[in-house]
Design a protein around this motif. Sequence first.
Motif, short mmCIF file in Angstrom:
data_model
loop_
_atom_site.label_atom_id
_atom_site.label_comp_id
_atom_site.label_asym_id
_atom_site.label_seq_id
_atom_site.Cartn_x
_atom_site.Cartn_y
_atom_site.Cartn_z
N ALA A 98 1.50 -3.27 20.41
CA ALA A 98 1.01 -4.61 20.12
C ALA A 98 2.00 -5.63 20.67
CB ALA A 98 0.83 -4.81 18.61
N VAL A 99 1.48 -6.68 21.30
CA VAL A 99 2.31 -7.67 21.98
C VAL A 99 1.90 -9.06 21.53
CG1 VAL A 99 2.95 -8.67 24.22
CG2 VAL A 99 2.62 -6.20 24.00
N LEU A 100 2.88 -9.88 21.16
CA LEU A 100 2.65 -11.28 20.85
C LEU A 100 2.64 -12.09 22.13
CD1 LEU A 100 2.52 -13.78 18.94
CD2 LEU A 100 5.03 -13.71 18.89
N ASN A 101 1.60 -12.87 22.34
CA ASN A 101 1.49 -13.80 23.47
C ASN A 101 1.49 -15.21 22.89
OD1 ASN A 101 0.21 -11.88 25.89
ND2 ASN A 101 -0.40 -11.25 23.84
N THR A 102 2.38 -16.07 23.38
CA THR A 102 2.43 -17.44 22.86
C THR A 102 3.10 -18.35 23.88
OG1 THR A 102 3.10 -18.82 20.99
CG2 THR A 102 4.65 -17.11 21.69
N ASP A 103 2.75 -19.62 23.84
CA ASP A 103 3.51 -20.62 24.61
C ASP A 103 4.17 -21.62 23.68
OD1 ASP A 103 1.32 -22.04 23.71
OD2 ASP A 103 0.58 -22.60 25.70
N THR A 104 4.18 -21.32 22.38
CA THR A 104 4.76 -22.21 21.38
C THR A 104 6.26 -22.04 21.25
OG1 THR A 104 2.67 -22.20 20.14
CG2 THR A 104 4.63 -22.87 18.93
N VAL A 105 6.73 -20.81 21.39
CA VAL A 105 8.16 -20.48 21.30
C VAL A 105 8.55 -19.78 22.60
CG1 VAL A 105 9.87 -19.06 20.10
CG2 VAL A 105 8.12 -20.28 18.80
N LEU A 106 9.67 -20.18 23.20
CA LEU A 106 10.16 -19.51 24.39
C LEU A 106 10.78 -18.18 23.99
CD1 LEU A 106 12.11 -21.19 27.30
CD2 LEU A 106 12.61 -18.86 26.55
N VAL A 107 10.31 -17.11 24.58
CA VAL A 107 10.83 -15.77 24.31
C VAL A 107 11.52 -15.26 25.56
CG1 VAL A 107 10.30 -13.42 23.55
CG2 VAL A 107 8.90 -15.35 22.72
N SER A 108 12.76 -14.82 25.42
CA SER A 108 13.52 -14.31 26.56
C SER A 108 14.05 -12.93 26.23
CB SER A 108 14.68 -15.25 26.90
OG SER A 108 15.37 -14.81 28.04
#
Length: 309
Positions: A98-108
Amino acid sequence: MEPIPRHWASVREVRSLPDGRELDLTVHGSSDDSPEDARRDAGERLERLVAAGGPRPVGRGDREYYPDRRLPEELLQEIRSPEGALVGAITRNRYGAAVLNTDTVLVSDVDLVDETARDRPPSARGGLLSRLFGSGSESAPDDERDPDAFGRQGPGPRGEHHARIVTLIDDFTRRHPELGVRSYRTRNGFRLLITGADAAPGSDRARELMAEVRSDELYVLLCRVHDTYRARLTPKPWRIHVEPFRDLGSRTAADDVHRRWVEHYQAASADVAVCRLLNITGPTPDALEQQIIDLHDRAVRPESGLRLA
């Protein structure tokens, strides 16, 4: 963020290209309306790919290409703001996580690199897509012998690299006091959730921030193609002794084989975590950012003390 497609289809054909080459091409199409519309989209994309001269190489010596849009993934959940805006989605990737996709928080994501792998030929290191999405060829580690299995710094070159990345992250937070930074240890590296950045996944600002912490270049490319930041929420199957489900993303929960695999995978995931929380710095996240952080942390179990997978 843009909605994740609900229907996927694939077209595979051997086609002659304008330069005379013949290639076995597989192209994915998507639709929010129906599987039939997804197949039509796949066919149209195949024709455009052939007319453009075929897939484009990505360098690094790999004889593979990276797709110009996201690959099929089953949509599991949409996350919306109190006002109803789409702020995230959970998908199941091609090997089953399962993968979280979002543009609300920058994930690095920052990897602990096996330095010897840099000198191996691509055939020994695995292809680009297998390294991005998992081929199932990675053997499950012996966690009792691996000093990093529980998120601790170990001796030797790997431990030294761990220390260098921690210092790099500390320097990053000092240079950017305006950003909130949550740092986590993953099984083979680090993950940062960065708030207050106001940086779209494909923006120069996002690329610059991720470059400062030496985020994996393939992960950066993945975010640009998907137009979302991505964070794996559940273990890689082979790390919990579960065989990856091939092409899982194009199936649905209505498929009996799919459903049985998911049940087995979830049971095997019960005694592991994905991240270990290391540090929190900077300003308090806003309400939407906190909504995404809370969802992420419920899934990855960062304070459970369980082994990382």
